[in-house]
Design a protein around this motif. Structure first.
Motif, mmCIF file in Angstrom:
data_model
loop_
_atom_site.group_PDB
_atom_site.id
_atom_site.type_symbol
_atom_site.label_atom_id
_atom_site.label_comp_id
_atom_site.label_asym_id
_atom_site.label_seq_id
_atom_site.Cartn_x
_atom_site.Cartn_y
_atom_site.Cartn_z
ATOM 1 N N SER A 134 5.316 1.818 11.031
ATOM 2 C CA SER A 134 4.997 2.760 12.108
ATOM 3 C C SER A 134 5.931 3.961 11.951
ATOM 4 C CB SER A 134 5.149 2.046 13.457
ATOM 5 O OG SER A 134 4.954 2.928 14.521
ATOM 6 N N SER A 135 6.585 4.368 13.013
ATOM 7 C CA SER A 135 7.427 5.572 12.954
ATOM 8 C C SER A 135 8.162 5.712 14.283
ATOM 9 C CB SER A 135 6.509 6.795 12.766
ATOM 10 O OG SER A 135 7.194 7.992 13.003
ATOM 11 N N ALA A 136 9.185 6.558 14.286
ATOM 12 C CA ALA A 136 9.792 6.946 15.562
ATOM 13 C C ALA A 136 8.712 7.527 16.473
ATOM 14 C CB ALA A 136 10.875 7.980 15.318
ATOM 15 N N THR A 141 0.859 -1.189 0.000
ATOM 16 C CA THR A 141 0.000 0.000 0.000
ATOM 17 C C THR A 141 0.900 1.245 0.000
ATOM 18 O OG1 THR A 141 -0.201 0.406 2.383
ATOM 19 C CG2 THR A 141 -1.651 -1.289 1.457
ATOM 20 N N GLY A 142 0.373 2.339 -0.507
ATOM 21 C CA GLY A 142 1.190 3.566 -0.574
ATOM 22 C C GLY A 142 2.328 3.406 -1.567
ATOM 23 N N ALA A 143 2.089 2.594 -2.616
ATOM 24 C CA ALA A 143 3.164 2.191 -3.527
ATOM 25 C C ALA A 143 3.535 3.258 -4.552
ATOM 26 C CB ALA A 143 2.759 0.909 -4.256
ATOM 27 N N GLY A 147 7.515 7.606 -2.266
ATOM 28 C CA GLY A 147 8.347 7.441 -1.082
ATOM 29 C C GLY A 147 8.756 6.017 -0.776
ATOM 30 N N LEU A 148 8.550 5.616 0.476
ATOM 31 C CA LEU A 148 8.995 4.296 0.938
ATOM 32 C C LEU A 148 8.266 3.157 0.220
ATOM 33 C CD1 LEU A 148 10.671 2.552 2.878
ATOM 34 C CD2 LEU A 148 8.857 2.825 4.584
ATOM 35 N N GLY A 149 6.961 3.309 -0.036
ATOM 36 C CA GLY A 149 6.210 2.242 -0.712
ATOM 37 C C GLY A 149 6.757 1.989 -2.101
HETATM 38 P P1 NAD Z 1 4.781 9.534 0.886
HETATM 39 O O1 NAD Z 1 3.826 10.657 1.035
HETATM 40 O O2 NAD Z 1 5.923 9.683 -0.058
HETATM 41 O O3 NAD Z 1 3.998 8.179 0.532
HETATM 42 C C1 NAD Z 1 2.792 7.824 1.168
HETATM 43 C C2 NAD Z 1 1.868 7.229 0.119
HETATM 44 O O4 NAD Z 1 0.651 6.849 0.780
HETATM 45 C C3 NAD Z 1 1.508 8.227 -0.992
HETATM 46 O O5 NAD Z 1 1.720 7.661 -2.269
HETATM 47 C C4 NAD Z 1 0.033 8.503 -0.746
HETATM 48 O O6 NAD Z 1 -0.703 8.767 -1.939
HETATM 49 C C5 NAD Z 1 -0.414 7.206 -0.081
HETATM 50 N N1 NAD Z 1 -1.652 7.403 0.657
HETATM 51 C C6 NAD Z 1 -1.978 8.467 1.453
HETATM 52 N N2 NAD Z 1 -3.240 8.315 1.910
HETATM 53 C C7 NAD Z 1 -3.699 7.153 1.401
HETATM 54 C C8 NAD Z 1 -4.941 6.470 1.505
HETATM 55 N N3 NAD Z 1 -5.967 6.983 2.204
HETATM 56 N N4 NAD Z 1 -5.082 5.288 0.852
HETATM 57 C C9 NAD Z 1 -4.059 4.782 0.106
HETATM 58 N N5 NAD Z 1 -2.872 5.397 -0.043
HETATM 59 C C10 NAD Z 1 -2.699 6.566 0.600
HETATM 60 O O7 NAD Z 1 5.298 9.251 2.357
HETATM 61 P P2 NAD Z 1 6.423 8.261 2.936
HETATM 62 O O8 NAD Z 1 7.330 9.117 3.714
HETATM 63 O O9 NAD Z 1 6.951 7.344 1.914
HETATM 64 O O10 NAD Z 1 5.530 7.441 3.983
HETATM 65 C C11 NAD Z 1 5.438 6.035 3.988
HETATM 66 C C12 NAD Z 1 5.194 5.572 5.412
HETATM 67 O O11 NAD Z 1 6.341 5.891 6.219
HETATM 68 C C13 NAD Z 1 3.986 6.236 6.088
HETATM 69 O O12 NAD Z 1 3.246 5.268 6.820
HETATM 70 C C14 NAD Z 1 4.636 7.235 7.035
HETATM 71 O O13 NAD Z 1 3.819 7.517 8.159
HETATM 72 C C15 NAD Z 1 5.898 6.501 7.416
HETATM 73 N N6 NAD Z 1 6.953 7.379 7.944
HETATM 74 C C16 NAD Z 1 7.486 8.387 7.162
HETATM 75 C C17 NAD Z 1 8.491 9.191 7.693
HETATM 76 C C18 NAD Z 1 9.153 10.303 6.889
HETATM 77 O O14 NAD Z 1 9.982 11.009 7.440
HETATM 78 N N7 NAD Z 1 8.838 10.456 5.610
HETATM 79 C C19 NAD Z 1 8.941 8.980 9.004
HETATM 80 C C20 NAD Z 1 8.367 7.965 9.759
HETATM 81 C C21 NAD Z 1 7.378 7.157 9.216
#
Ligand code: NAD
Length: 256
Positions: free
Chosen positions: A143-145, A12-14, A17-19
């Motif tokens: 999750s997260s820090a 999910t979230g692919a 970012g991380l996905g």
């Molecule tokens: P990102 O914004 O680059 O990616 C997140 C993705 O989730 C996006 O593609 C977005 O469209 C999708 N998304 C958002 N709402 C959605 C929904 N309702 N249904 C389906 N998809 C949805 O962010 P990221 O930094 O890659 O975050 C990935 C994970 O890492 C998240 O769970 C975030 O909380 C966690 N995280 C991120 C950080 C950071 O510093 N970026 C730190 C700690 C944890």
């Protein structure tokens, strides 16, 4: 044969970012992919880029994880098209920051619906068929820090990330007898679009103090590719705690 080779992996979230980075990393290890995200166009582009790089993408199905019926539809499509899933990765999420006097009910609700109910919907719809299939597998929850300790302005976000950690700590034991491993991923700062799209209650985005705070945050950031590498290693080694940066590891153990 690695934990990914010949396996089907739902992410999910692919689209970002991380996905997105994890999709490329899992494909490089031999997994075939089922991808989902709320943003249909970027999801389609990501799927095209993965296919161009040689990955097998069974499905790129847009869905809002906070909408249970959308996740039911995603599961139906997935099991129709692929028959089974081996690895489930709950990566989608949003960031909401703010002080309690400024946060709206809608911001609390939306954060909980996406970051906590989203992964729960995916677990509800994908884990029972995985258990029934008796193929083992792995569940990754990001999750997260902020799911380990309190950070300023993070109350709604922390509520969801602590909550997801609670779900994971239970499933870690419950799923063991089904040979389904669980990893809880604890990113610190990652340089992803989330940092720019964070929903901040009552704070002007051009506010100098805020820009400084985000600048400091990013100075410690890892790339999504580095974090994805840690996620892949966590699954391969069947690790529960997966740290994507050394600082979080040290901060976590320092708290114990
Ligand atoms: P990102 O914004 O680059 O990616 C997140 C993705 O989730 C996006 O593609 C977005 O469209 C999708 N998304 C958002 N709402 C959605 C929904 N309702 N249904 C389906 N998809 C949805 O962010 P990221 O930094 O890659 O975050 C990935 C994970 O890492 C998240 O769970 C975030 O909380 C966690 N995280 C991120 C950080 C950071 O510093 N970026 C730190 C700690 C944890």
């Amino acid at each position: 044969m690695t934990k990914f080779d010949g396996k089907t992996c739902l992410i999910t979230g692919a689209a970002s970012g991380l996905g997105r980075a994890t999709a490329f990393a899992a494909a490089a290890k031999g997994a075939s992919l089922v991808l989902t995200d709320i943003t249909a166009d970027t999801l389609a582009t990501t799927a095209e880029e993965l296919r161009a790089a040689g990955a097998t993408v069974h499905l790129a199905h847009p869905a809002d994880v906070s909408d249970h019926s959308a996740v039911v539809g995603l599961a139906a499509h997935t099991f129709d098209a692929v028959g089974h899933v081996d690895i489930v990765m709950n990566v989608a999420g949003i960031a909401t920051w703010g002080t309690v006097d400024k946060l709206t009910h809608q911001q609390w609700r939306r954060t909980i619906d996406i970051n906590l109910m989203g992964p729960i919907h995916v677990i509800e719809e994908f884990l029972p068929p995985m258990i029934a299939a008796r193929r083992g597998g792995h569940l990754v929850n990001v999750s997260s820090a902020a799911g380990l300790f309190g950070l300023p302005w993070h109350a709604p976000y922390s509520a969801t990330k602590f909550g997801l950690r609670g779900v994971s700590e239970v499933l870690r034991f419950d799923l063991r007898r089904h040979k389904i491993g669980v990893s809880l991923v604890l990113p610190g700062a990652m340089a992803t679009p989330m940092v720019d799209s964070v929903d901040i209650a009552g704070v002007d985005r051009d506010n100098a103090a805020l820009r400084k705070a985000i600048g400091l945050f990013l100075r410690h950031a890892v790339t999504p590719e580095q974090a994805a590498d840690a996620v892949i290693r966590g699954v391969e080694r069947n690790r529960y705690w997966v740290y994507t940066s050394r600082d979080i590891h040290l901060a976590h153990w320092g708290q114990r």
